[in-house]
Scaffold this active site. Structure first.
Site: not given
Length: 403
Positions: A17, A107-108
């Site tokens: 993350d 983003d993860e």
């Protein structure tokens, strides 16, 4: 305490993350912002750096409120193309560590590195090298949680932030989870947390001790079963690869300034234009259109409509979206609107659906869509613009997270 069946014998699932993603990209690209509180957005904070979060700033929060909490904060305009480019670079690195990647958002992601020990090292060693490569090659901080289940790996990354690496060894899941506050469990929002607090329950361990039956009496059968299973580290889900998105969406923050109905409609038109182009580029068809609004008091409403036939035509999606906006307009007039978003859900592949033939024997609207897509692809997004958008100020657009 014994961990229930469903967890692995080895902690081999990574949850990677990126830390304060949008703000970190801004600090990476502008050295003068490093170490300073950064707010991404305008009238509404889209993202905040950890320096700003330490002062109590959260997203979404009104820009005026955020500046009151953090007067030294620097406000920057969102650059979503830069964020998309950074995301692609990070996911390219992920693919070097495992063929089993499940993207959760820009983003993860989850990575399954089970079976990689003999050729690449232990999961913790892989996580450390992944973090080093993202820092060196993309210039961004990333936190990785390592555990035997997806749920525990995600909690581990949250606890390990910022810029950390945290392993929960197989067999140690309950020792890790039970001291944590109940809000760490998926599904525990402010209201559920308050209800649990009123019953004297503040930690995950207290939920486990209460038991599924008593928890179900307090919260309802479904939530009770769900939260009890998580409190006992039960999560049999595998890392899913190759799964196509079930929805695409975009939203635009309008700020705290009162917007006219014409401005709001023009914003909706611009969003539909972009989503229609993305839909056709992915060769998908939409069945359900979902409108999301946020008001000045930060309350939200959702309106949706399912089509009789799936489509990728911009004119049909726009007509439905306008109808949903018309239904919500009385609330907008009364409470103002600070954000408007649209999701296209229940997506299907082009070849999986038999489309109805147009009654006049030709799909002129579809041809027009394709012609406009071609012009914009060749000459840029501004090559063809709807009349309603001419002369209107640009508003920052951000992608909605996939379901």
């Amino acid at each position: 305490m014994r961990v229930d069946a469903g967890t692995r014998k080895q902690a081999s699932i990574l949850h990677a993350d990126l830390d304060s993603f949008y703000a970190s990209v801004e600090q990476r690209d502008d050295p003068s912002l490093r170490g300073r509180p950064v707010l991404v957005g305008g009238g509404v904070v889209v993202a905040a750096s950890y320096e700003a979060k330490a002062m109590g700033v959260r997203s979404p929060m009104a820009g005026r409120e955020a500046r009151a909490l953090c007067p030294r904060a620097v406000m920057v305009h969102p650059r979503f193309e830069a964020y998309t480019e950074a995301s692609r670079a990070v996911f390219a690195i992920f693919s070097d560590f495992s063929p089993f990647i499940e993207g959760i958002s820009v983003d993860e992601a989850f990575l399954d590195v089970g079976g990689m020990h003999a050729i690449a090292g232990s999961p913790v060693q892989l996580a450390a090298r992944l973090r080093e490569r993202v820092r060196r090659e993309v210039g961004l901080p990333i936190t990785v949680g390592v555990a035997s289940t997806k749920f525990v790996a995600k909690v581990a990354s949250a606890v390990g932030k910022p810029d950390g690496l945290l392993e929960v060894p197989a067999g140690g899941e309950l020792d890790f989870l039970h001291p944590l506050p109940v809000r760490r469990l998926w599904g525990v929002g402010a209201k559920t947390e308050q209800r649990l607090a009123e019953a004297g329950i503040e930690t995950v361990g207290q939920i486990a001790s209460l038991g599924e039956e008593r928890l179900s009496m307090l919260l309802g059968r479904g939530p009770g079963r769900h939260l009890y299973a998580l409190s006992m580290a039960r999560d049999p889900r595998r890392v899913q690869t190759g799964r196509r998105r079930r929805s695409i969406g975009a939203q635009r923050a309008l700020g705290r300034r009162w917007r006219s109905e014409a401005d709001i409609e023009a914003t909706l038109v611009a969003i539909v234009d972009g989503l229609g182009r993305r839909l056709r580029s992915a060769q998908r068809l939409v069945r359900t259109v979902v409108l999301r609004l946020r008001f000045h008091d930060f309350e939200r409403v959702t309106r949706s409509r399912t089509l009789s036939e799936p489509t990728d035509r911009t004119d049909i999606v726009l007509a439905v979206a306008r109808g949903l906006l018309d239904e919500a307009m009385p609330l907008i007039r009364e409470r103002g609107c600070t954000l408007i978003g649209l999701s296209l859900t229940n997506l299907a592949d082009h070849g999986a659906v038999q489309l109805a033939l147009p009654l006049d024997g030709a799909d002129h609207a579809g041809d027009l869509d394709l012609a406009i897509d071609s012009l914009r692809s060749r000459f840029g997004k501004g090559a063809v613009t709807r009349g309603v958008l001419v002369g209107r100020p640009h508003l920052p657009e951000s992608p909605m997270l996939p379901d």
